[in-house]
Design a protein around this motif. Structure first.
Motif, PDB file in Angstrom:
ATOM      1  N   ASP A 153      -1.642   2.454  -4.201  1.00 10.18           N
ATOM      2  CA  ASP A 153      -2.962   2.884  -3.403  1.00 10.18           C
ATOM      3  C   ASP A 153      -3.977   2.147  -3.074  1.00 10.18           C
ATOM      4  O   ASP A 153      -4.792   2.017  -2.438  1.00 10.18           O
ATOM      5  N   SER A 154      -3.934   1.239  -4.194  1.00 11.27           N
ATOM      6  CA  SER A 154      -5.114   0.179  -4.326  1.00 11.27           C
ATOM      7  C   SER A 154      -5.060  -0.914  -5.344  1.00 11.27           C
ATOM      8  O   SER A 154      -3.900  -1.092  -5.978  1.00 11.27           O
ATOM      9  N   HIS A 161       0.818  -1.062  -0.007  1.00  7.05           N
ATOM     10  CA  HIS A 161      -0.062   0.030  -0.119  1.00  7.05           C
ATOM     11  C   HIS A 161       0.926   1.261   0.164  1.00  7.05           C
ATOM     12  O   HIS A 161       0.376   2.503  -0.152  1.00  7.05           O
ATOM     13  N   TYR A 162       2.091   1.311   0.591  1.00  7.56           N
ATOM     14  CA  TYR A 162       3.017   2.522   0.473  1.00  7.56           C
ATOM     15  C   TYR A 162       3.364   2.781  -1.157  1.00  7.56           C
ATOM     16  O   TYR A 162       3.459   3.790  -1.464  1.00  7.56           O
ATOM     17  N   GLU A 214      -4.581   0.161  -8.763  1.00  6.61           N
ATOM     18  CA  GLU A 214      -3.359   0.829  -9.387  1.00  6.61           C
ATOM     19  C   GLU A 214      -2.385  -0.209  -9.541  1.00  6.61           C
ATOM     20  O   GLU A 214      -1.584  -0.188 -10.482  1.00  6.61           O
TER      21      GLU A 214
END
Length: 202
Positions: free
Chosen positions: A46-47, A42-43, A50
């Motif tokens: 974002d999803s 997640h760093y 993505e």
């Protein structure tokens, strides 16, 4: 993010897709296939969407390189190279060790009408493959192995659509592509090539 990290996450995404499919895929599944934590994923992304967009870009780069190598190695005989590329794709759809991945990709393609990001990436894939087929046909016309009255663009579009349809049918129903492959070879022999082109139509 380093190239090594990118490669690791893309390979992890591939393995997770093979195991889970697109619909059930979670970021945790991808993390479980890598040395990174879910928080680390997640760093960088974002999803899930993505991350999958980056994965499609990764696949695009690999396919582009593979096609360039195939076409470059076949410049002396574009008709035979075209036949090898097309029949190789159709043969790979039977008894493939990547059946799970192909199924996951079919799920992802089904999302494309509702997901602009996926749709744009898949359009780029199509343009890449159709473009390489078109260039082989054009080279065949130049060296006389492909008929002069053939439309490179329309024929490339037809071949791409036909092969893609046979692949979807095989994934969806489990039916082999043997008959479809023979019919496409017959079309290419009768409507495309000026002379006999070496290739296995069985």
């Amino acid at each position: 993010m380093s190239d090594d990290t990118i490669d690791e996450l893309m390979e992890a995404t591939y393995r997770a897709l093979c195991k889970q499919g697109y619909a059930s895929l979670r970021m945790q599944d991808i993390a479980d296939e890598s040395s990174k934590s879910k928080a680390a994923l997640h760093y960088h992304f974002d999803s899930k969407e993505e991350l999958l967009r980056s994965f499609l870009e990764f696949l695009y780069d690999r396919m582009e390189q593979r096609l360039e190598n195939e076409v470059a190695s076949g410049r002396e005989d574009p008709a035979a190279t075209l036949l090898e590329v097309v029949e190789g794709k159709m043969k790979s759809s039977e008894d493939s060790p990547e059946t799970e991945f192909r199924t996951a990709m079919l799920e992802l393609k089904a999302e494309a009408p509702y997901n602009e990001t996926f749709r744009e990436e898949l359009i780029e894939f199509e343009e890449l493959i159709v473009g390489e087929i078109r260039r082989l046909i054009e080279a065949g016309i130049d060296d006389g192995s492909v008929r002069e009255d053939v439309s490179p663009e329309k024929t490339a579009q037809f071949i791409y659509t036909y092969v893609g349809g046979a692949d979807v049918r095989q994934i969806s129903t489990g039916r082999p592509t043997t008959c479809s492959r023979k019919q496409l070879r017959s079309f290419m022999d009768q409507q495309l090539f000026t002379d006999d082109v070496t290739g296995d139509s069985e």
